[in-house]
Write an enzyme that holds these catalytic residues in place. Sequence first.
Site, PDB file in Angstrom:
ATOM      1  N   SER A  27     -16.679  29.293   9.945  1.00  9.59           N
ATOM      2  CA  SER A  27     -17.823  29.185  11.101  1.00  9.59           C
ATOM      3  C   SER A  27     -18.018  27.646  11.981  1.00  9.59           C
ATOM      4  CB  SER A  27     -19.668  28.326  10.343  1.00  9.59           C
ATOM      5  OG  SER A  27     -19.486  27.764   9.801  1.00  9.59           O
TER       6      SER A  27
ATOM      7  N   LYS B 176     -24.830  22.366   3.211  1.00 13.24           N
ATOM      8  CA  LYS B 176     -25.787  22.519   2.534  1.00 13.24           C
ATOM      9  C   LYS B 176     -26.126  21.628   1.378  1.00 13.24           C
ATOM     10  CE  LYS B 176     -27.888  26.345   3.544  1.00 13.24           C
ATOM     11  NZ  LYS B 176     -28.804  25.912   4.696  1.00 13.24           N
TER      12      LYS B 176
HETATM   13  N1  PMP Z   1     -21.772  27.615   8.385  1.00 12.94           N
HETATM   14  C1  PMP Z   1     -21.729  28.493   6.796  1.00 12.94           C
HETATM   15  C2  PMP Z   1     -20.157  27.660   6.767  1.00 12.94           C
HETATM   16  C3  PMP Z   1     -22.590  28.175   6.104  1.00 12.94           C
HETATM   17  O1  PMP Z   1     -22.418  28.126   4.578  1.00 12.94           O
HETATM   18  C4  PMP Z   1     -24.182  28.158   6.698  1.00 12.94           C
HETATM   19  C5  PMP Z   1     -25.481  28.167   5.898  1.00 12.94           C
HETATM   20  N2  PMP Z   1     -25.348  29.134   5.181  1.00 12.94           N
HETATM   21  C6  PMP Z   1     -24.262  27.506   8.359  1.00 12.94           C
HETATM   22  C7  PMP Z   1     -23.078  27.421   8.841  1.00 12.94           C
HETATM   23  C8  PMP Z   1     -25.175  27.539   8.558  1.00 12.94           C
HETATM   24  O2  PMP Z   1     -26.515  26.281   8.640  1.00 12.94           O
HETATM   25  P1  PMP Z   1     -27.974  26.185   8.468  1.00 12.94           P
HETATM   26  O3  PMP Z   1     -28.266  26.905   6.737  1.00 12.94           O
HETATM   27  O4  PMP Z   1     -28.321  24.743   8.225  1.00 12.94           O
HETATM   28  O5  PMP Z   1     -28.207  27.206   9.471  1.00 12.94           O
END
Ligand code: PMP
Length: 355
Positions: A276, A49
Amino acid sequence: MRTDAHLRARGLDTLIGNTPLLAIACNYRGERRVVYAKSENLNMTGSVKDRMALHILQQGYARGTLTPGGLIIEATSGNTGISFSAIGRALGHPVAIFMPDWMSQERIDLIRSFGADIHLVSHEQGGFVGSIRLAEELAARTPGAFLPRQFSNQDNCAAHERTTGPEIWTQLRHLGLVPDAFVAGIGTGGTIMGVGRHFRRMRPTVKLHPMEPASSPTLSTGHKVGKHRIQGVSDEFIPAIVDLGWLDGIIAVDDGDAILMAQKLARELGLAVGISSGGNFLGALKAQSGLAAGAVVVTIFCDSNKKYLSTDLMREEPPRDGYLSPDVELLGFEAIGRSCTMCADPVEEEPGRIF
Ligand code: PMP
């Protein structure tokens, strides 16, 4: 345009982006596989981010919507709050963050450590959607406030279209490869939409697969359903910047499987990534199963495991029937260096696959 903010934090952009790409080799269900993962845990605050936060603030200055000392107000599930709190402070801004109250304690503590005001929003107050409404309300009554609006701001996608996508493309080119598919869990969708735009421009047939938690298929259903433990993705709605019709099939991953995979990456390869990232790795293996042998599938390691020390990531996770992670035998990885996005024509090393 140079501003006081720029003078406070010179070269801030050298702390963000230009991350290594990992080529991770494994055996999976009798096949030798390589998955490519961008190490976004190595950004300034430890997540993907940072790219979006820096770009949105730069654009805010360029357009005059962000002025020196203005209050930055954002709704977030955590990593965005950490990025805006740190980068906002580096640039001399006060920051207010609205966040659902069920996110990890580490996220809350980190945001506080940067001196931001954090407002925790309960289920009863509307959770995620409530956080966005409360952020808008505070901005409406605060002169000079700046709302990044990550879920609807195209600058979020542009950050990845300009940096993450070209970096991965260049790093693969060093290996004589082009991507066949890209897999990423959707929080705001900025990563998949932005990287996807660059990849599709370079190679229109590339597949772009969103990953979502099997127990909470927000993308498939269009609204919040069930619960899951993959913090940062599949919040409660489909963000405005996401065009599902332009993306390929959604790949479901069980949150327990994502936890086991993230644990395995740390335990067996020393790659300390968040939940994630484990989900994305499994999503990439699933996407690869539907493609020709040796297909080049890329994904994202969005953050490190340090924000999950109080969560199930640090506990024993029971394996279940149908999980993929028990069938993954990790063999090793090669890190492909922090290439410069501007180096459009890198020196070609020995072409071909590295494992
Ligand atoms: N994984 C994590 C740990 C995140 O914090 C985020 C962002 N919220 C994402 C994946 C997904 O990224 P994006 O917001 O670009 O879809």
